[in-house]
Write an enzyme that holds these catalytic residues in place. Structure first.
Site, PDB file in Angstrom:
ATOM      1  CE  LYS A   1      -2.730 -12.520  88.491  1.00 13.75           C
ATOM      2  NZ  LYS A   1      -4.288 -11.919  88.109  1.00 13.75           N
TER       3      LYS A   1
ATOM      4  CE  LYS B   1      -8.064 -17.818  82.892  1.00 10.01           C
ATOM      5  NZ  LYS B   1      -7.674 -16.554  83.397  1.00 10.01           N
TER       6      LYS B   1
END
Length: 327
Positions: A209, A279
């Site tokens: 991911k 992030k």
């Protein structure tokens, strides 16, 4: 922190009886139709769900429509539909659940929620942690879970809110095959089984991911620069996109979808928040640093996306980076 907040009184809802046999397809589910030709039978399960935000809320709806019994913990319970069963805190959602799902902002919230879940989770339960965060933290928490007989999967999703709603969401899973099989009825109710990929041991799903979102970030920035160059050269950017995506080697998902569908329309409402991409990119760069790999392109993308965050805030869509190029 997602998952914490005042409880809204609610009665537990029984599993849906839309399909009397609780059958549903792993790859094709309709909210208005249950076919007798489904690929396989799936048992209804009790699911604790922690974090019902932009992504989590439509996930809960899909689980309910698939016949699962879902108990939800959210930091904003008053915003949730009245037919949901809502409880006060992660521990209350996890108590008695066969599968516990959580989708949260970052590692700090994951640590807090997992501690609460493990205080009540029964041996044999599976914790499906869908937050995009640090693979190192995921491995640490998996060790704590497994010491208590609780299975752990890092299971970040790909495709965004629209993919949840239409059943095309992808999952990249880290953990044992046996643990994945126990959670499969839940995951295939939320997403597309054809896009459910077992990537390896705990942490592997997050690594994949982070690599994906690294490419999202780099391509979003690079596409903005390329289209600004086209515009300043006096060429219609829409015509350039059509030409590149159908006949060139420079096409990517941001160029083909983000810019024509969102950026050119001036639609910067949050789908995937800019702050979340920043992030995720930070975690990806930490991952690269841990391997000793130099990633100057990613660092440049981080700096540019960080500049957009300072200019427009972190709650807007990540496509807002395009505004730095005059869109």
């Amino acid at each position: 922190m997602s998952g914490l907040g005042r409880a809204r009184p609610a009665s537990r809802q029984p599993p849906s009886t839309q399909c009397s046999s609780t059958q549903y397809s792993a790859t094709q589910y309709s909210a208005t139709q249950c076919s007798a030709t489904h690929e396989r039978e799936r048992p209804a399960m009790r699911v604790g769900f922690i974090g019902a935000g932009l992504m989590g809320a439509p996930m809960v709806e899909r689980l309910l429509k698939a016949g699962h019994e879902v108990v939800v913990s959210s930091r904003t319970p008053d915003r949730l539909p009245p037919h949901w069963t809502v409880v006060d805190g992660p521990a209350a959602a996890a108590a008695g659940a066969e599968v516990i799902c959580s989708i949260l902002p970052d590692s700090a919230e994951v640590r807090t929620v997992v501690a609460a879940v493990l205080s009540v989770a029964e041996p044999g339960a599976v914790l499906v942690e869908m937050t995009t965060h640090s693979p190192v933290v995921a491995r640490e928490l998996a060790g704590e879970a497994e010491a208590q007989g609780v299975g752990y999967l890092d299971c970040p999703a790909g495709g965004g809110i629209a993919a949840v709603r239409d059943g095309t969401l992808a999952f990249w899973v880290g953990g044992s095959e046996a643990t994945l099989e126990r959670a499969r009825p839940v995951l295939t109710a939320i997403g597309d089984e054809a896009k459910l990929r077992h990537c390896g041991p705990v942490g592997a799903g997050l690594v994949v991911k982070l690599a994906n979102n690294y490419l999202v970030a780099v391509n979003a920035v690079a596409s903005g620069e390329a289209l600004a160059m086209v515009r300043e050269a006096g060429i219609d950017p829409s015509a350039a996109i059509g030409a590149i995506t159908t006949g060139g080697g420079g096409a990517n998902a941001q160029l083909a979808n983000l810019y024509p569908n969102r950026v050119f329309a001036g639609d910067f409402r949050a789908g995937f928040k800019l702050g979340y991409l920043l992030k995720d990119l930070r975690h990806a760069l930490d991952l690269a640093a841990g391997t000793g790999l130099a990633v100057p392109v990613g660092e440049a993308a981080r700096d540019r996306i960080g500049e957009a965050g300072q200019e427009y805030g972190h709650e807007v869509d990540f496509g807002s980076v395009a505004r730095l190029y005059g869109w």
